[in-house]
Design an enzyme around this catalytic site. Structure first.
Site, mmCIF file in Angstrom:
data_model
loop_
_atom_site.group_PDB
_atom_site.id
_atom_site.type_symbol
_atom_site.label_atom_id
_atom_site.label_comp_id
_atom_site.label_asym_id
_atom_site.label_seq_id
_atom_site.Cartn_x
_atom_site.Cartn_y
_atom_site.Cartn_z
ATOM 1 N N ARG A 7 -10.191 11.113 8.388
ATOM 2 C CA ARG A 7 -10.724 12.477 8.469
ATOM 3 C C ARG A 7 -11.836 12.576 7.432
ATOM 4 N NH1 ARG A 7 -7.755 18.290 8.771
ATOM 5 N NH2 ARG A 7 -7.607 17.535 10.902
ATOM 6 N N HIS A 14 -13.138 16.342 17.122
ATOM 7 C CA HIS A 14 -11.711 16.341 16.733
ATOM 8 C C HIS A 14 -10.886 15.935 17.974
ATOM 9 C CE1 HIS A 14 -8.145 17.051 14.596
ATOM 10 N NE2 HIS A 14 -8.139 18.366 14.493
ATOM 11 N N GLN A 59 -6.946 16.536 18.483
ATOM 12 C CA GLN A 59 -6.527 17.903 18.813
ATOM 13 C C GLN A 59 -6.614 18.154 20.311
ATOM 14 O OE1 GLN A 59 -5.426 20.414 16.481
ATOM 15 N NE2 GLN A 59 -4.751 21.250 18.442
ATOM 16 N N ASP A 90 -11.599 28.898 17.290
ATOM 17 C CA ASP A 90 -11.373 28.187 16.023
ATOM 18 C C ASP A 90 -11.987 29.049 14.921
ATOM 19 O OD1 ASP A 90 -10.871 26.242 14.113
ATOM 20 O OD2 ASP A 90 -12.380 24.818 14.842
ATOM 21 N N CYS A 139 -6.573 25.569 17.304
ATOM 22 C CA CYS A 139 -6.083 24.331 16.674
ATOM 23 C C CYS A 139 -5.350 24.609 15.375
ATOM 24 C CB CYS A 139 -7.247 23.371 16.458
ATOM 25 S SG CYS A 139 -8.515 24.001 15.337
ATOM 26 N N ARG A 198 0.691 17.830 18.608
ATOM 27 C CA ARG A 198 -0.069 16.836 17.846
ATOM 28 C C ARG A 198 0.820 15.621 17.579
ATOM 29 N NH1 ARG A 198 -4.316 18.380 14.709
ATOM 30 N NH2 ARG A 198 -4.555 16.137 14.468
HETATM 31 N N1 NVA Z 1 -13.285 23.360 12.890
HETATM 32 C C1 NVA Z 1 -12.241 23.254 11.907
HETATM 33 C C2 NVA Z 1 -11.025 22.579 12.483
HETATM 34 C C3 NVA Z 1 -9.865 22.433 11.545
HETATM 35 C C4 NVA Z 1 -8.701 21.706 12.157
HETATM 36 C C5 NVA Z 1 -12.761 22.487 10.710
HETATM 37 O O1 NVA Z 1 -13.470 21.495 10.885
HETATM 38 O O2 NVA Z 1 -12.489 22.900 9.570
HETATM 39 N N1 CP Z 2 -5.545 21.399 13.646
HETATM 40 C C1 CP Z 2 -5.610 20.567 12.595
HETATM 41 O O1 CP Z 2 -6.207 19.478 12.653
HETATM 42 O O2 CP Z 2 -4.921 20.988 11.494
HETATM 43 P P1 CP Z 2 -4.946 20.371 10.025
HETATM 44 O O3 CP Z 2 -6.296 20.629 9.439
HETATM 45 O O4 CP Z 2 -3.839 21.093 9.307
HETATM 46 O O5 CP Z 2 -4.675 18.887 10.121
#
Ligand code: NVA
Ligand code: CP
Length: 302
Positions: free
Chosen positions: A102, A129, A132, A217, A257, A285
């Protein structure tokens, strides 16, 4: 050897296999069956951004499959002190069986994958992502059956989740209507590539008309904390609430998500509306990524 950096890395058939397998693994877990095909296998997990769901689902998933996982943060490894990605990829992949990353820059996971001798999974970048989306597709299929030919509305920011929905529209064959404020659209090239399935609008009400699934989101993603206030103003008209869902198909489902900001992109009560399936979506997930791990590590044996 296969990687999972975006949904486009698997064929449509392979994606369907993963989702069906996820549904099966979920039933097996409900029945209390012990299933450990990944005994002695190790997952390396590199997190340059925060996470609750992704970390716990990958770590618990590996444990349930008989393997284990190592959490690696840039704060206490050489990754945060400038060791080149190429070197880290060679070294880590010589010790573990699969790597999950990540990070911010999507190009970093691509470069890591290029130098890795084991499968690499994108666990969120600024652009995509895909994990997800496996959970989201599983959740829709469990509740409503096939998503092929259905209409999905994405409301809000044209971010990593939105862009993964664009890939999903192609791979799972549905129509996607995106409603974003001007200036927050998803990548124009990606939209153009999938123009037969994707429409970009500005009016959320137009986007949700007759939709079978509505997803949203946060307005400011990780790394955009400085823009929070400005975005809050620009996205005011894009809150997903019960009244917006009322304009969609009577059997519409709502997904997010998570984490969610109640009172911003969703009304205070929407997550608990009967049309919301966000808790199933979060649980999935676990099951979807177990199926993905089984798929990627199974490919290696062939
Ligand atoms: N769009 C959000 C998703 C978090 C799971 C982010 O990148 O922070
Ligand atoms: N939806 C998601 O990826 O959550 P986290 O940021 O908690 O991993």
């Amino acid at each position: 050897m296969r990687h999972f950096l975006t949904l486009m890395d698997l064929s449509q058939n392979e994606l369907h296999w993963v989702i069906q397998r996820a549904i099966e693994l979920k039933h097996m877990r409900r029945r209390g069956e012990v299933y450990e095909p990944l005994k002695n296998r190790v997952l390396g997990m590199i997190f340059e951004k925060s996470s609750t769901r992704t970390r716990v689902s990958f770590e618990a998933g590996m444990a349930q499959l008989g393997g284990s996982a190592i959490f690696l943060s840039p704060r206490d490894t050489q990754l945060g002190r400038g060791e080149p990605i190429e070197d880290s990829a060679r070294v880590l992949s010589s010790m573990v069986d699969v790597v999950m990353i990540r990070t911010f820059d999507h190009e970093h996971v691509e470069r890591f994958a290029e130098f890795s001798s084991v499968p690499v999974i994108n666990a969120l970048t600024d652009d995509f992502h895909p994990c997800q989306l496996l959970a989201d597709m599983q959740t829709f299929i469990e509740h409503r059956g096939s998503i092929q030919g259905k209409t999905v509305a994405w409301i809000g920011d044209g971010n990593n989740m939105c862009q993964s929905y664009i890939n999903a529209a192609k791979q799972f064959d549905f129509q996607l209507r995106i409603a974003t404020p001007a200036g927050f659209e998803p990548n124009a090239e990606l939209v153009a590539q999938h123009s037969d399935r994707v429409t970009v609008l500005t009016d959320p009400r137009e986007a949700v008309l007759g939709a079978h699934l509505i997803a949203t989101d946060v307005w400011a993603s990780m790394g955009q904390e400085d823009e929070q206030e400005q975005r809050q103003r620009r996205f005011q008209a894009y809150q997903v609430n019960e009244a917006l869902l009322d304009l969609a198909s009577p059997d519409v489902l709502f997904m997010h998500c998570l984490p969610a900001h109640r009172g911003e992109e969703v009304s205070h009560t929407l997550l608990d509306d009967p049309r919301s399936v966000v808790w199933d979506e979060a649980e999935n997930r676990l099951h979807a990524q177990k199926a993905l791990l089984e798929f990627l590590l199974g490919q290696e044996e062939e």
